[in-house]
Write a protein that holds these residues in place. Structure first.
Motif, PDB file in Angstrom:
ATOM      1  N   SER A  82       0.825  -1.186   0.000  1.00 24.89           N
ATOM      2  CA  SER A  82       0.000   0.000   0.000  1.00 24.89           C
ATOM      3  C   SER A  82       0.870   1.251   0.000  1.00 24.89           C
ATOM      4  CB  SER A  82      -0.914   0.013   1.225  1.00 24.89           C
ATOM      5  OG  SER A  82      -1.836  -1.048   1.177  1.00 24.89           O
ATOM      6  N   TYR A  83       0.302   2.332  -0.503  1.00 23.68           N
ATOM      7  CA  TYR A  83       0.967   3.620  -0.466  1.00 23.68           C
ATOM      8  C   TYR A  83       0.573   4.367   0.802  1.00 23.68           C
ATOM      9  CZ  TYR A  83       1.976   2.884  -5.443  1.00 23.68           C
ATOM     10  OH  TYR A  83       2.432   2.394  -6.629  1.00 23.68           O
ATOM     11  N   GLN A  84       1.278   5.470   1.034  1.00 29.66           N
ATOM     12  CA  GLN A  84       0.983   6.356   2.151  1.00 29.66           C
ATOM     13  C   GLN A  84       0.424   7.651   1.585  1.00 29.66           C
ATOM     14  OE1 GLN A  84       4.233   8.351   4.536  1.00 29.66           O
ATOM     15  NE2 GLN A  84       3.648   6.823   6.038  1.00 29.66           N
ATOM     16  N   CYS A  85      -0.609   8.174   2.199  1.00 31.83           N
ATOM     17  CA  CYS A  85      -1.227   9.406   1.725  1.00 31.83           C
ATOM     18  C   CYS A  85      -0.221  10.558   1.787  1.00 31.83           C
ATOM     19  CB  CYS A  85      -2.457   9.736   2.566  1.00 31.83           C
ATOM     20  SG  CYS A  85      -3.271  11.281   2.072  1.00 31.83           S
ATOM     21  N   PRO A  86      -0.028  11.290   0.681  1.00 29.82           N
ATOM     22  CA  PRO A  86       0.939  12.395   0.696  1.00 29.82           C
ATOM     23  C   PRO A  86       0.448  13.612   1.466  1.00 29.82           C
ATOM     24  CG  PRO A  86      -0.190  12.308  -1.410  1.00 29.82           C
ATOM     25  CD  PRO A  86      -0.631  11.099  -0.641  1.00 29.82           C
ATOM     26  N   LEU A  87      -0.836  13.625   1.836  1.00 24.70           N
ATOM     27  CA  LEU A  87      -1.397  14.766   2.552  1.00 24.70           C
ATOM     28  C   LEU A  87      -1.392  14.584   4.061  1.00 24.70           C
ATOM     29  CD1 LEU A  87      -4.430  15.434   0.177  1.00 24.70           C
ATOM     30  CD2 LEU A  87      -2.250  16.668   0.252  1.00 24.70           C
ATOM     31  N   CYS A  88      -1.757  13.384   4.537  1.00 23.39           N
ATOM     32  CA  CYS A  88      -1.843  13.157   5.981  1.00 23.39           C
ATOM     33  C   CYS A  88      -0.998  11.983   6.459  1.00 23.39           C
ATOM     34  CB  CYS A  88      -3.301  12.940   6.393  1.00 23.39           C
ATOM     35  SG  CYS A  88      -4.048  11.429   5.721  1.00 23.39           S
ATOM     36  N   HIS A  89      -0.356  11.282   5.514  1.00 22.54           N
ATOM     37  CA  HIS A  89       0.562  10.186   5.817  1.00 22.54           C
ATOM     38  C   HIS A  89      -0.122   8.952   6.388  1.00 22.54           C
ATOM     39  CE1 HIS A  89       3.506  13.220   4.927  1.00 22.54           C
ATOM     40  NE2 HIS A  89       3.167  13.933   5.987  1.00 22.54           N
ATOM     41  N   GLN A  90      -1.428   8.871   6.241  1.00 26.37           N
ATOM     42  CA  GLN A  90      -2.148   7.662   6.638  1.00 26.37           C
ATOM     43  C   GLN A  90      -2.037   6.620   5.526  1.00 26.37           C
ATOM     44  OE1 GLN A  90      -3.746   7.243   9.759  1.00 26.37           O
ATOM     45  NE2 GLN A  90      -2.601   9.140  10.130  1.00 26.37           N
ATOM     46  N   LEU A  91      -2.307   5.369   5.863  1.00 25.49           N
ATOM     47  CA  LEU A  91      -2.264   4.283   4.888  1.00 25.49           C
ATOM     48  C   LEU A  91      -3.344   4.476   3.830  1.00 25.49           C
ATOM     49  CD1 LEU A  91      -1.014   1.427   4.260  1.00 25.49           C
ATOM     50  CD2 LEU A  91      -2.963   0.490   5.533  1.00 25.49           C
ATOM     51  N   LEU A  92      -2.967   4.275   2.567  1.00 22.86           N
ATOM     52  CA  LEU A  92      -3.937   4.284   1.481  1.00 22.86           C
ATOM     53  C   LEU A  92      -4.346   2.853   1.169  1.00 22.86           C
ATOM     54  CD1 LEU A  92      -2.312   6.858  -0.995  1.00 22.86           C
ATOM     55  CD2 LEU A  92      -4.414   7.202   0.317  1.00 22.86           C
ATOM     56  N   THR A  93      -5.627   2.629   1.008  1.00 17.71           N
ATOM     57  CA  THR A  93      -6.122   1.316   0.592  1.00 17.71           C
ATOM     58  C   THR A  93      -6.819   1.469  -0.755  1.00 17.71           C
ATOM     59  OG1 THR A  93      -8.182   1.632   1.819  1.00 17.71           O
ATOM     60  CG2 THR A  93      -6.394   0.483   2.938  1.00 17.71           C
ATOM     61  N   GLN A  94      -6.704   0.439  -1.574  1.00 18.00           N
ATOM     62  CA  GLN A  94      -7.266   0.498  -2.914  1.00 18.00           C
ATOM     63  C   GLN A  94      -8.678  -0.074  -2.937  1.00 18.00           C
ATOM     64  OE1 GLN A  94      -4.964  -1.539  -5.906  1.00 18.00           O
ATOM     65  NE2 GLN A  94      -5.967  -0.492  -7.606  1.00 18.00           N
ATOM     66  N   GLN A  95      -9.582   0.696  -3.528  1.00 19.89           N
ATOM     67  CA  GLN A  95     -10.958   0.268  -3.741  1.00 19.89           C
ATOM     68  C   GLN A  95     -11.272   0.496  -5.213  1.00 19.89           C
ATOM     69  OE1 GLN A  95     -13.431   2.442  -0.976  1.00 19.89           O
ATOM     70  NE2 GLN A  95     -12.077   2.015   0.751  1.00 19.89           N
ATOM     71  N   ASP A  96     -11.303  -0.619  -5.961  1.00 27.72           N
ATOM     72  CA  ASP A  96     -11.451  -0.548  -7.421  1.00 27.72           C
ATOM     73  C   ASP A  96     -10.307   0.278  -8.008  1.00 27.72           C
ATOM     74  OD1 ASP A  96     -13.763  -2.134  -7.407  1.00 27.72           O
ATOM     75  OD2 ASP A  96     -15.017  -0.396  -6.964  1.00 27.72           O
ATOM     76  N   LYS A  97     -10.608   1.413  -8.603  1.00 24.75           N
ATOM     77  CA  LYS A  97      -9.589   2.243  -9.248  1.00 24.75           C
ATOM     78  C   LYS A  97      -9.245   3.477  -8.424  1.00 24.75           C
ATOM     79  CE  LYS A  97      -9.283  -0.288 -13.012  1.00 24.75           C
ATOM     80  NZ  LYS A  97      -8.034  -1.014 -13.359  1.00 24.75           N
ATOM     81  N   THR A  98      -9.523   3.427  -7.133  1.00 28.22           N
ATOM     82  CA  THR A  98      -9.284   4.577  -6.262  1.00 28.22           C
ATOM     83  C   THR A  98      -8.476   4.163  -5.043  1.00 28.22           C
ATOM     84  OG1 THR A  98     -11.368   5.611  -6.942  1.00 28.22           O
ATOM     85  CG2 THR A  98     -10.365   6.406  -4.904  1.00 28.22           C
ATOM     86  N   TRP A  99      -7.507   5.006  -4.672  1.00 26.86           N
ATOM     87  CA  TRP A  99      -6.752   4.825  -3.436  1.00 26.86           C
ATOM     88  C   TRP A  99      -7.266   5.841  -2.434  1.00 26.86           C
ATOM     89  CZ3 TRP A  99      -2.882   1.123  -2.714  1.00 26.86           C
ATOM     90  CH2 TRP A  99      -2.503   0.419  -3.858  1.00 26.86           C
ATOM     91  N   LYS A 100      -7.628   5.383  -1.228  1.00 29.89           N
ATOM     92  CA  LYS A 100      -8.276   6.241  -0.249  1.00 29.89           C
ATOM     93  C   LYS A 100      -7.677   5.995   1.138  1.00 29.89           C
ATOM     94  CE  LYS A 100     -12.731   6.544  -0.591  1.00 29.89           C
ATOM     95  NZ  LYS A 100     -14.201   6.259  -0.495  1.00 29.89           N
ATOM     96  N   CYS A 101      -7.555   7.084   1.928  1.00 24.66           N
ATOM     97  CA  CYS A 101      -7.062   6.961   3.302  1.00 24.66           C
ATOM     98  C   CYS A 101      -8.210   7.154   4.286  1.00 24.66           C
ATOM     99  CB  CYS A 101      -5.943   7.959   3.567  1.00 24.66           C
ATOM    100  SG  CYS A 101      -6.509   9.674   3.703  1.00 24.66           S
ATOM    101  N   ALA A 102      -7.931   7.012   5.570  1.00 27.30           N
ATOM    102  CA  ALA A 102      -8.954   7.128   6.608  1.00 27.30           C
ATOM    103  C   ALA A 102      -9.532   8.532   6.681  1.00 27.30           C
ATOM    104  CB  ALA A 102      -8.358   6.730   7.962  1.00 27.30           C
ATOM    105  N   ASN A 103      -8.782   9.529   6.217  1.00 29.73           N
ATOM    106  CA  ASN A 103      -9.268  10.911   6.206  1.00 29.73           C
ATOM    107  C   ASN A 103      -9.991  11.261   4.905  1.00 29.73           C
ATOM    108  OD1 ASN A 103      -8.357  11.611   8.812  1.00 29.73           O
ATOM    109  ND2 ASN A 103      -6.266  11.850   8.026  1.00 29.73           N
ATOM    110  N   ASN A 104     -10.238  10.232   4.096  1.00 33.22           N
ATOM    111  CA  ASN A 104     -11.022  10.355   2.871  1.00 33.22           C
ATOM    112  C   ASN A 104     -10.320  11.146   1.761  1.00 33.22           C
ATOM    113  OD1 ASN A 104     -13.389   9.335   1.669  1.00 33.22           O
ATOM    114  ND2 ASN A 104     -14.379  11.353   1.770  1.00 33.22           N
ATOM    115  N   HIS A 105      -8.997  11.240   1.834  1.00 29.86           N
ATOM    116  CA  HIS A 105      -8.257  11.765   0.691  1.00 29.86           C
ATOM    117  C   HIS A 105      -8.221  10.669  -0.380  1.00 29.86           C
ATOM    118  CE1 HIS A 105      -6.195  14.212   4.013  1.00 29.86           C
ATOM    119  NE2 HIS A 105      -6.999  15.040   3.356  1.00 29.86           N
ATOM    120  N   GLN A 106      -8.494  11.030  -1.623  1.00 31.03           N
ATOM    121  CA  GLN A 106      -8.633  10.036  -2.690  1.00 31.03           C
ATOM    122  C   GLN A 106      -7.702  10.340  -3.854  1.00 31.03           C
ATOM    123  OE1 GLN A 106     -12.670   8.993  -3.823  1.00 31.03           O
ATOM    124  NE2 GLN A 106     -13.497   9.859  -1.933  1.00 31.03           N
ATOM    125  N   PHE A 107      -7.176   9.263  -4.435  1.00 28.97           N
ATOM    126  CA  PHE A 107      -6.282   9.372  -5.586  1.00 28.97           C
ATOM    127  C   PHE A 107      -6.673   8.296  -6.585  1.00 28.97           C
ATOM    128  CE2 PHE A 107      -4.265  10.784  -1.741  1.00 28.97           C
ATOM    129  CZ  PHE A 107      -3.732  12.013  -2.085  1.00 28.97           C
TER     130      PHE A 107
END
Length: 272
Positions: free
Chosen positions: A2-27
């Motif tokens: 998994s990647y780390q969110c560049p905004l809040c440094h939380q773990l990013l998890t992949q959901q379909d074609k989106t990577w999302k962190c616990a703070n709802n930042h999406q990539f």
């Protein structure tokens, strides 16, 4: 991995074609398979890194095989020093993926190993992801690595800058960094076309906090380039901005342009 969110440094998890962190930042993951983890306010310009013309010049030159001996020696260092149970290798400043794909192919005997490529240039990463689907590519800053603490078994830095604290933060204890820098006479003949007096590159090894230099070697050889390859080489160097029209014409008209390649290849190991 998994990647780390560049905004809040939380773990990013992949959901379909989106990577999302616990703070709802999406990539969003691009159709080519890479993910852009470079927020707009982290950019120094609208499109940082290599543009399309520079990327195409790099691809033409590298595909001709002139830096293949250097890539092979880096692979040998990885085979010798990468931990046997390695799971994650990062190529910093991966460009269009020439080196990244070579590492992945050569290290196939490590079945659990994921090979990642990171670059600030969206154009280069797009081409890399499309051409080399077995590797994992992202657009991100090498000064803000989007990976968790002590998550990487190894890194390769071919000319790429990176903050020492980021290297120390992300590489596991016992993990390695392989660096490639210009040795004394690298591209000497190319620089002769631009500068009145050519200064040799400094050969002092870099000191990286938290790492011990455990292996170093120098690779020197002559390259013979045609006009298209010589022009492409100039385009992919910082010298391009200082090259006069007459020099561009001279390179393009060359049937055989001899130029030295000279690399310092070093291996650093993360210490406790």
């Amino acid at each position: 991995m998994s990647y780390q969110c560049p905004l809040c440094h939380q773990l990013l998890t992949q959901q379909d074609k989106t990577w999302k962190c616990a703070n709802n930042h999406q990539f969003d993951q691009a159709k080519e398979g890479y993910v852009n983890l470079m927020p707009a306010h982290h950019k120094s310009s609208k499109n940082p890194g290599d543009n399309k013309e520079m990327m195409q010049a790099r691809r033409l030159f590298l595909d001709a095989g002139h830096y293949a001996p250097m890539r092979q020696q880096v692979i040998e260092k990885l085979e010798q020093h990468l931990p046997g149970n390695a799971e994650h290798l990062l190529d910093i400043g991966c460009g269009e993926g020439y080196y990244t794909s070579g590492f992945a192919a050569a290290l196939a005997e490590h079945p659990a190993l994921e090979v990642h490529g990171l670059d600030i240039s969206k154009v280069a990463v797009r081409y890399a992801a499309k051409r080399y689907p077995t590797c994992h590519f992202c657009v991100a800053s090498s000064h803000r690595l989007p990976f968790a603490d002590r998550s990487l078994d190894g890194m390769v830095r071919i000319y790429a800058p990176c903050k020492a604290e980021e290297l120390k933060r992300t590489v596991k204890l016992g993990g390695i960094i392989v660096t490639v820098t210009p040795a004394a006479r690298h591209l000497y003949q190319l620089k002769e076309l631009i500068y009145d007096g050519v200064r040799l590159h400094d050969m002092d090894p870099e000191i990286i906090d938290g790492f011990e230099l455990i292996d170093q070697s120098q690779l020197h050889y002559d390259m013979t380039l045609n006009g298209e390859e010589a022009t492409a080489l100039m385009q992919m160097t910082p010298f391009a901005w200082k090259t006069s029209d007459s020099v561009w014409q001279q390179l393009a008209a060359s049937e055989q342009f001899r130029c030295e390649a000279d690399f310092a290849i070093r291996v650093y190991q993360r210490q406790a």
